[in-house]
Motif scaffolding. Structure first.
Motif, mmCIF file in Angstrom:
data_model
loop_
_atom_site.group_PDB
_atom_site.id
_atom_site.type_symbol
_atom_site.label_atom_id
_atom_site.label_comp_id
_atom_site.label_asym_id
_atom_site.label_seq_id
_atom_site.Cartn_x
_atom_site.Cartn_y
_atom_site.Cartn_z
ATOM 1 N N GLU A 227 0.828 -1.205 0.000
ATOM 2 C CA GLU A 227 0.000 0.000 0.000
ATOM 3 C C GLU A 227 0.864 1.258 0.000
ATOM 4 O OE1 GLU A 227 -3.409 2.154 2.819
ATOM 5 O OE2 GLU A 227 -2.842 0.062 3.143
ATOM 6 N N GLN A 228 1.882 1.287 0.842
ATOM 7 C CA GLN A 228 2.770 2.447 0.898
ATOM 8 C C GLN A 228 3.570 2.602 -0.396
ATOM 9 O OE1 GLN A 228 5.165 1.889 4.404
ATOM 10 N NE2 GLN A 228 3.392 1.874 5.776
ATOM 11 N N ALA A 229 4.014 1.491 -0.946
ATOM 12 C CA ALA A 229 4.797 1.534 -2.183
ATOM 13 C C ALA A 229 3.972 2.073 -3.345
ATOM 14 C CB ALA A 229 5.328 0.140 -2.515
ATOM 15 N N VAL A 245 8.977 -4.477 -8.924
ATOM 16 C CA VAL A 245 9.171 -4.297 -7.481
ATOM 17 C C VAL A 245 7.825 -4.280 -6.770
ATOM 18 C CG1 VAL A 245 10.006 -2.718 -5.696
ATOM 19 C CG2 VAL A 245 11.369 -3.107 -7.749
ATOM 20 N N LEU A 246 6.835 -3.577 -7.353
ATOM 21 C CA LEU A 246 5.502 -3.535 -6.755
ATOM 22 C C LEU A 246 4.881 -4.930 -6.704
ATOM 23 C CD1 LEU A 246 4.098 -0.289 -8.443
ATOM 24 C CD2 LEU A 246 4.998 -0.531 -6.126
ATOM 25 N N GLN A 247 5.052 -5.689 -7.783
ATOM 26 C CA GLN A 247 4.512 -7.047 -7.814
ATOM 27 C C GLN A 247 5.224 -7.953 -6.808
ATOM 28 O OE1 GLN A 247 4.797 -8.338 -11.889
ATOM 29 N NE2 GLN A 247 3.128 -7.005 -12.596
ATOM 30 N N ARG A 248 6.494 -7.731 -6.639
ATOM 31 C CA ARG A 248 7.270 -8.534 -5.688
ATOM 32 C C ARG A 248 6.747 -8.323 -4.267
ATOM 33 N NH1 ARG A 248 13.872 -8.231 -5.107
ATOM 34 N NH2 ARG A 248 14.023 -9.321 -3.092
ATOM 35 N N LEU A 249 6.455 -7.088 -3.901
ATOM 36 C CA LEU A 249 5.902 -6.818 -2.576
ATOM 37 C C LEU A 249 4.494 -7.396 -2.456
ATOM 38 C CD1 LEU A 249 6.976 -3.112 -1.911
ATOM 39 C CD2 LEU A 249 8.154 -5.202 -1.237
ATOM 40 N N ALA A 250 3.695 -7.197 -3.511
ATOM 41 C CA ALA A 250 2.299 -7.659 -3.478
ATOM 42 C C ALA A 250 2.192 -9.177 -3.383
ATOM 43 C CB ALA A 250 1.560 -7.154 -4.710
ATOM 44 N N SER A 251 3.223 -9.891 -3.801
ATOM 45 C CA SER A 251 3.176 -11.359 -3.776
ATOM 46 C C SER A 251 3.318 -11.927 -2.363
ATOM 47 C CB SER A 251 4.290 -11.929 -4.662
ATOM 48 O OG SER A 251 5.572 -11.685 -4.087
ATOM 49 N N LYS A 252 3.684 -11.076 -1.415
ATOM 50 C CA LYS A 252 3.877 -11.542 -0.038
ATOM 51 C C LYS A 252 2.584 -11.377 0.756
ATOM 52 C CE LYS A 252 8.085 -12.495 -0.974
ATOM 53 N NZ LYS A 252 8.514 -13.895 -1.075
ATOM 54 N N PRO A 253 2.278 -12.340 1.623
ATOM 55 C CA PRO A 253 0.997 -12.335 2.348
ATOM 56 C C PRO A 253 1.019 -11.438 3.585
ATOM 57 C CG PRO A 253 2.215 -14.296 2.915
ATOM 58 C CD PRO A 253 3.057 -13.563 1.900
ATOM 59 N N GLY A 254 0.491 -10.242 3.461
ATOM 60 C CA GLY A 254 0.335 -9.386 4.623
ATOM 61 C C GLY A 254 1.420 -8.341 4.766
ATOM 62 N N PRO A 255 1.130 -7.265 5.515
ATOM 63 C CA PRO A 255 2.051 -6.138 5.673
ATOM 64 C C PRO A 255 3.411 -6.508 6.246
ATOM 65 C CG PRO A 255 -0.152 -5.543 6.414
ATOM 66 C CD PRO A 255 -0.170 -7.013 6.160
ATOM 67 N N ASP A 256 3.450 -7.425 7.219
ATOM 68 C CA ASP A 256 4.732 -7.785 7.835
ATOM 69 C C ASP A 256 5.660 -8.464 6.826
ATOM 70 O OD1 ASP A 256 3.896 -6.733 10.217
ATOM 71 O OD2 ASP A 256 3.339 -8.656 11.104
ATOM 72 N N ALA A 257 5.107 -9.391 6.053
ATOM 73 C CA ALA A 257 5.915 -10.074 5.039
ATOM 74 C C ALA A 257 6.329 -9.102 3.938
ATOM 75 C CB ALA A 257 5.136 -11.243 4.449
ATOM 76 N N GLN A 258 5.442 -8.181 3.607
ATOM 77 C CA GLN A 258 5.758 -7.187 2.588
ATOM 78 C C GLN A 258 6.859 -6.237 3.074
ATOM 79 O OE1 GLN A 258 1.923 -5.451 1.813
ATOM 80 N NE2 GLN A 258 1.121 -7.356 0.944
ATOM 81 N N ARG A 259 6.801 -5.876 4.347
ATOM 82 C CA ARG A 259 7.853 -5.028 4.939
ATOM 83 C C ARG A 259 9.200 -5.740 4.867
ATOM 84 N NH1 ARG A 259 10.207 -4.808 9.904
ATOM 85 N NH2 ARG A 259 10.882 -2.750 10.700
#
Length: 305
Positions: A227-229, A245-259
């Motif tokens: 969301e922040q990205a 890069v956006l897709q790479r973050l989005a592929s992770k389940p939840g904010p903690d994993a995305q962080r």
């Protein structure tokens, strides 16, 4: 009696690698959080940049820089030409000098329409190149504000911003040369996400030998979560955040994993840029997440010596 150069200034002249971090002052007047944050960076960076109303109205950067210095951390005062005319800008720099703050980063600032205070009028009385030139010679020449000079002003260690993603590349590099000629000592790039474009820009920097005349640091910004990205990508189209890069973050389940993935992206970017000939270091911006910024500093092996 001549004043000593700042520790950052000496570091730049030594030719050694440099590590900076950047923080934003609090939106209120409570200094306790700022003091705690500064303490966390003590001994981990060579200097700590203090942004100037970057994301909205907040505590004065000059006041914040003074509080940071009191914690034993050398600050870099950011000053933007968007909000103040030349009289106020020079007055702030003289006040900073009186407080022992002589690292100053000069920038135009993000346009107010991209922030919360859209109704504010911008100033832009002078641009960042003119401000650098004015501050670099304040003791001998104060004509920018109608004075002959200012006794005992400086020496300042002056910084500027480099824009690898603005077009045309040749024109942006020419502007950097103007900053060097005006007296800048170090340059911090916009956050690096698109490595291919950055490398093309760096090739031009090396071709013109700009990196031999000034210390250039790569900006590393933590993207937080998806969301922040995405919000950053929409609000700040330059520098562009690649879709991969956006897709790479989005592929992770939840904010903690995305962080955690955002931290991994930052670490990979640092590793890939570390091999560039002539790059003098990095500036880490946690974008409000100092835990993440400090984790990047620790895991990357970057540090002070």
């Amino acid at each position: 009696m001549a004043k000593e150069q700042t520790a950052l200034h000496k570091r730049i002249e030594s030719g050694k690698q440099i590590l900076l971090a950047e923080i934003s002052p609090p939106t209120g007047s409570d200094s306790s959080v700022l003091i705690a944050t500064a303490t966390r960076y003590a001994g981990k960076v060579h200097a700590l940049g203090i942004s100037d109303n970057r994301h909205g109205v907040c505590m004065s950067a000059l006041a914040a820089a003074s509080l940071v210095a009191a914690q034993g951390v050398e600050p870099i005062l950011h000053v933007v030409t968007r909000d103040r005319n030349r009289i106020a800008l020079i007055a702030d720099c003289l006040g900073a000098d009186a407080l022992g703050i002589r690292n100053v980063l000069c920038t135009s600032g993000t346009h107010q329409t991209l922030g919360r205070c859209r109704a504010a009028k911008n100033v832009f009385d002078i641009d960042s190149v003119q401000l650098i030139r004015a501050i670099s010679g304040l003791a001998q020449n104060g004509t920018v504000v109608g004075e002959e000079g200012f006794d005992n002003a400086g020496p300042f260690c002056l910084g500027g911003v480099a824009a690898p993603y603005a077009d045309p590349v040749e024109l942006q590099v020419m502007r950097l040369v103007k900053k060097v000629d005006a007296g800048v000592h170090f340059l911090v790039t916009q956050p690096v996400f698109d490595l291919e474009r950055f490398n093309a820009w760096w090739n031009e920097i090396v071709r013109l030998e700009v990196h031999q005349k000034v210390a250039i640091l790569a900006g590393i910004r933590l993207l937080g979560n998806t969301e922040q990205a995405k919000a950053f990508a929409v609000e700040r189209p330059d520098p562009a955040v690649p879709e991969s890069v956006l897709q790479r973050l989005a592929s992770k389940p939840g904010p903690d994993a995305q962080r955690s993935e955002a931290i991994a992206v930052a670490l990979e970017t640092i590793r890939q840029l570390s091999g560039l000939e002539g790059l003098r270091g990095f500036e880490i911006d946690g974008a409000g997440d100092d835990d993440a910024a400090l984790e990047v500093i620790q895991k990357s092996g970057l540090g002070v010596d």
